[in-house]
Design a protein around this motif. Structure first.
Motif, PDB file in Angstrom:
ATOM      1  N   SER A   1       0.858  -1.183   0.000  1.00 28.22           N
ATOM      2  CA  SER A   1       0.000   0.000   0.000  1.00 28.22           C
ATOM      3  C   SER A   1       0.896   1.235   0.000  1.00 28.22           C
ATOM      4  CB  SER A   1      -0.890   0.008   1.247  1.00 28.22           C
ATOM      5  OG  SER A   1      -1.777  -1.085   1.247  1.00 28.22           O
ATOM      6  N   PRO A   2       0.456   2.334  -0.638  1.00 31.07           N
ATOM      7  CA  PRO A   2       1.321   3.506  -0.759  1.00 31.07           C
ATOM      8  C   PRO A   2       1.810   4.068   0.568  1.00 31.07           C
ATOM      9  CG  PRO A   2      -0.506   3.668  -2.290  1.00 31.07           C
ATOM     10  CD  PRO A   2      -0.810   2.498  -1.402  1.00 31.07           C
TER      11      PRO A   2
ATOM     12  N   GLU B   1       3.319  -0.381  -5.879  1.00 37.06           N
ATOM     13  CA  GLU B   1       2.225   0.157  -5.070  1.00 37.06           C
ATOM     14  C   GLU B   1       0.866  -0.303  -5.588  1.00 37.06           C
ATOM     15  OE1 GLU B   1       2.321   4.331  -4.497  1.00 37.06           O
ATOM     16  OE2 GLU B   1       4.399   4.362  -3.792  1.00 37.06           O
ATOM     17  N   PHE B   2       0.007  -0.692  -4.672  1.00 36.98           N
ATOM     18  CA  PHE B   2      -1.365  -1.079  -4.982  1.00 36.98           C
ATOM     19  C   PHE B   2      -2.305  -0.335  -4.041  1.00 36.98           C
ATOM     20  CE2 PHE B   2       1.263  -4.523  -6.450  1.00 36.98           C
ATOM     21  CZ  PHE B   2       0.668  -4.955  -7.618  1.00 36.98           C
ATOM     22  N   THR B   3      -3.430   0.104  -4.540  1.00 36.36           N
ATOM     23  CA  THR B   3      -4.343   0.876  -3.706  1.00 36.36           C
ATOM     24  C   THR B   3      -5.510   0.057  -3.173  1.00 36.36           C
ATOM     25  OG1 THR B   3      -5.595   1.606  -5.644  1.00 36.36           O
ATOM     26  CG2 THR B   3      -3.784   3.032  -4.893  1.00 36.36           C
TER      27      THR B   3
ATOM     28  N   VAL C   1       4.550 -11.135  -7.833  1.00 32.58           N
ATOM     29  CA  VAL C   1       5.460 -10.447  -6.919  1.00 32.58           C
ATOM     30  C   VAL C   1       5.974 -11.472  -5.918  1.00 32.58           C
ATOM     31  CG1 VAL C   1       4.245  -8.241  -7.159  1.00 32.58           C
ATOM     32  CG2 VAL C   1       3.629  -9.785  -5.288  1.00 32.58           C
ATOM     33  N   GLY C   2       7.092 -11.151  -5.287  1.00 36.36           N
ATOM     34  CA  GLY C   2       7.704 -12.120  -4.379  1.00 36.36           C
ATOM     35  C   GLY C   2       7.233 -12.005  -2.951  1.00 36.36           C
ATOM     36  N   ALA C   3       6.613 -10.873  -2.587  1.00 34.80           N
ATOM     37  CA  ALA C   3       6.166 -10.655  -1.214  1.00 34.80           C
ATOM     38  C   ALA C   3       5.187  -9.489  -1.213  1.00 34.80           C
ATOM     39  CB  ALA C   3       7.354 -10.350  -0.308  1.00 34.80           C
ATOM     40  N   ASN C   4       4.521  -9.296  -0.083  1.00 30.65           N
ATOM     41  CA  ASN C   4       3.696  -8.107   0.066  1.00 30.65           C
ATOM     42  C   ASN C   4       3.802  -7.570   1.480  1.00 30.65           C
ATOM     43  OD1 ASN C   4       1.375  -9.093   1.760  1.00 30.65           O
ATOM     44  ND2 ASN C   4       0.934 -10.363  -0.037  1.00 30.65           N
ATOM     45  N   TYR C   5       3.403  -6.323   1.628  1.00 30.84           N
ATOM     46  CA  TYR C   5       3.478  -5.646   2.913  1.00 30.84           C
ATOM     47  C   TYR C   5       2.331  -4.658   2.977  1.00 30.84           C
ATOM     48  CZ  TYR C   5       5.598  -2.458   6.446  1.00 30.84           C
ATOM     49  OH  TYR C   5       5.847  -1.658   7.534  1.00 30.84           O
ATOM     50  N   PHE C   6       1.234  -5.048   3.674  1.00 31.27           N
ATOM     51  CA  PHE C   6       0.070  -4.154   3.745  1.00 31.27           C
ATOM     52  C   PHE C   6      -0.969  -4.592   4.768  1.00 31.27           C
ATOM     53  CE2 PHE C   6      -1.686  -7.535   1.259  1.00 31.27           C
ATOM     54  CZ  PHE C   6      -3.066  -7.476   1.413  1.00 31.27           C
TER      55      PHE C   6
ATOM     56  N   VAL D   1     -11.640   5.001   9.851  1.00 29.32           N
ATOM     57  CA  VAL D   1     -10.691   4.973   8.739  1.00 29.32           C
ATOM     58  C   VAL D   1      -9.439   4.204   9.133  1.00 29.32           C
ATOM     59  CG1 VAL D   1      -9.390   6.381   7.094  1.00 29.32           C
ATOM     60  CG2 VAL D   1     -11.540   7.252   8.029  1.00 29.32           C
ATOM     61  N   ASN D   2      -9.000   3.309   8.262  1.00 27.80           N
ATOM     62  CA  ASN D   2      -7.730   2.611   8.468  1.00 27.80           C
ATOM     63  C   ASN D   2      -6.579   3.606   8.474  1.00 27.80           C
ATOM     64  OD1 ASN D   2      -9.631   0.547   7.187  1.00 27.80           O
ATOM     65  ND2 ASN D   2      -7.946  -0.734   7.865  1.00 27.80           N
ATOM     66  N   GLY D   3      -5.556   3.319   9.262  1.00 27.13           N
ATOM     67  CA  GLY D   3      -4.448   4.247   9.426  1.00 27.13           C
ATOM     68  C   GLY D   3      -3.775   4.645   8.131  1.00 27.13           C
ATOM     69  N   ASN D   4      -3.545   3.682   7.234  1.00 26.04           N
ATOM     70  CA  ASN D   4      -2.838   4.020   5.995  1.00 26.04           C
ATOM     71  C   ASN D   4      -3.659   4.970   5.128  1.00 26.04           C
ATOM     72  OD1 ASN D   4      -4.572   1.694   5.605  1.00 26.04           O
ATOM     73  ND2 ASN D   4      -3.678   1.430   3.593  1.00 26.04           N
ATOM     74  N   TYR D   5      -4.978   4.749   5.069  1.00 25.01           N
ATOM     75  CA  TYR D   5      -5.819   5.627   4.269  1.00 25.01           C
ATOM     76  C   TYR D   5      -5.991   6.989   4.935  1.00 25.01           C
ATOM     77  CZ  TYR D   5      -6.912   1.520   1.470  1.00 25.01           C
ATOM     78  OH  TYR D   5      -6.827   0.417   0.661  1.00 25.01           O
TER      79      TYR D   5
END
Length: 276
Positions: free
Chosen positions: A44-45, A71-73, A87-92, A205-209
């Motif tokens: 996530s951005p 980046e994915f939204t 992709v090899g991994a994710n972080y979100f 609201v989620n923290g990242n958003y």
């Protein structure tokens, strides 16, 4: 300028995932090309990609890691891309969300290391305190199962509602046993909750958003999730079997380094907190 590719949900829905990843190779090889190839991480951005950018620019080269960030939204494609090897991994994401995702979609994503917590917050353009919400007020909540339950727990913790005893990460408005303010709930996609603030009395609201929309959780939230014993820490994740990939191990070590801890604390000022 970031060394990332920003992909919107709408573009992905139109089938552009393969095109978006082609700059790093073709098909499945882009994320899993072997220990000597780049490690492509979906994120996530904010704050995930920002934290990865810091690692990429300041720590990765010295550690011998070729790190590339995508980046994915949305909250779906990072896992499906990890599952199919794009992709090899994710972080979100957090553990309750991942458990629900794997169960419903038959994926095999596993956590590697927990990095940070983004406290969920209740925000409003109409009141300054949670207990100022009037009878019949409308509250926007995320429409995915885990984040909706998390939102309801936040409201319950602030005595706005009461939830059925023992309800877990699958709580819905149907599990509300007491609603003294007769709150009404508007279920929207998590990414849209900040935009809903002009149309509702309050929104969870989620923290990242929140951060990406200019809100400061530690300052602007009228109710904020407690970090103590919080199960919603965000982690680096891979498809089961890739946990021992040397590139993944290097990234896990870098993401939990003193340098990253300081970066998170300095940049986010309590709106994002290290979990290590």
């Amino acid at each position: 300028m970031r060394n990332t590719a920003k992909l919107t949900t709408a573009v992905l829905a139109a089938g552009a995932l393969t095109l978006g990843l082609s700059a790093c190779g073709s098909g499945k090889d882009s994320g899993t090309a072997g220990a000597d190839g780049p490690l492509v991480v979906a994120a996530s951005p904010t704050p995930h990609a920002e934290i990865l950018d810091f690692v990429q620019k300041n720590l990765a080269k010295k550690a011998g890691l070729d790190l590339q960030v995508k980046e994915f939204t949305d909250y779906i494609t990072p896992n499906t891309a990890t599952e199919d090897g794009s992709v090899g991994a994710n972080y979100f994401q957090n553990q309750p969300y991942l458990d629900d995702f794997n169960k419903k979609r038959g994926t095999h994503i596993v956590p590697v290391v927990t990095v940070h917590l983004e406290p969920l917050g209740l925000y409003s353009h109409k009141v300054k305190k949670a207990d100022e919400l009037k009878s019949g007020a409308t509250v926007a909540v995320p429409n995915d199962a885990v984040n909706e339950a998390r939102a309801l727990k936040l409201l319950a913790a602030n005595k706005l509602i009461t939830l059925k005893a023992g309800v877990g990460s699958e709580a819905t408005p149907a599990d509300i046993t007491k609603n003294p303010r007769n709150l009404k709930f508007k279920e929207v996609e998590a990414a849209q909750t900040p935009r809903s603030l002009d149309d509702v009395d309050a929104a969870v609201v989620n923290g990242n958003y929140a951060i990406s929309s200019g809100l400061k959780p530690a300052k602007d939230a009228i109710a904020l999730e407690s970090a103590e014993n919080n199960p919603y820490g965000n982690f680096l994740a891979v498809k089961k079997g890739a946990e021992n990939d040397p590139r993944v191990k290097k990234l896990a070590k870098l993401l939990t380094s003193p340098e990253v801890k300081k970066f998170i604390e300095d940049k986010y000022q309590g709106s994002v907190t290290p979990s290590f």
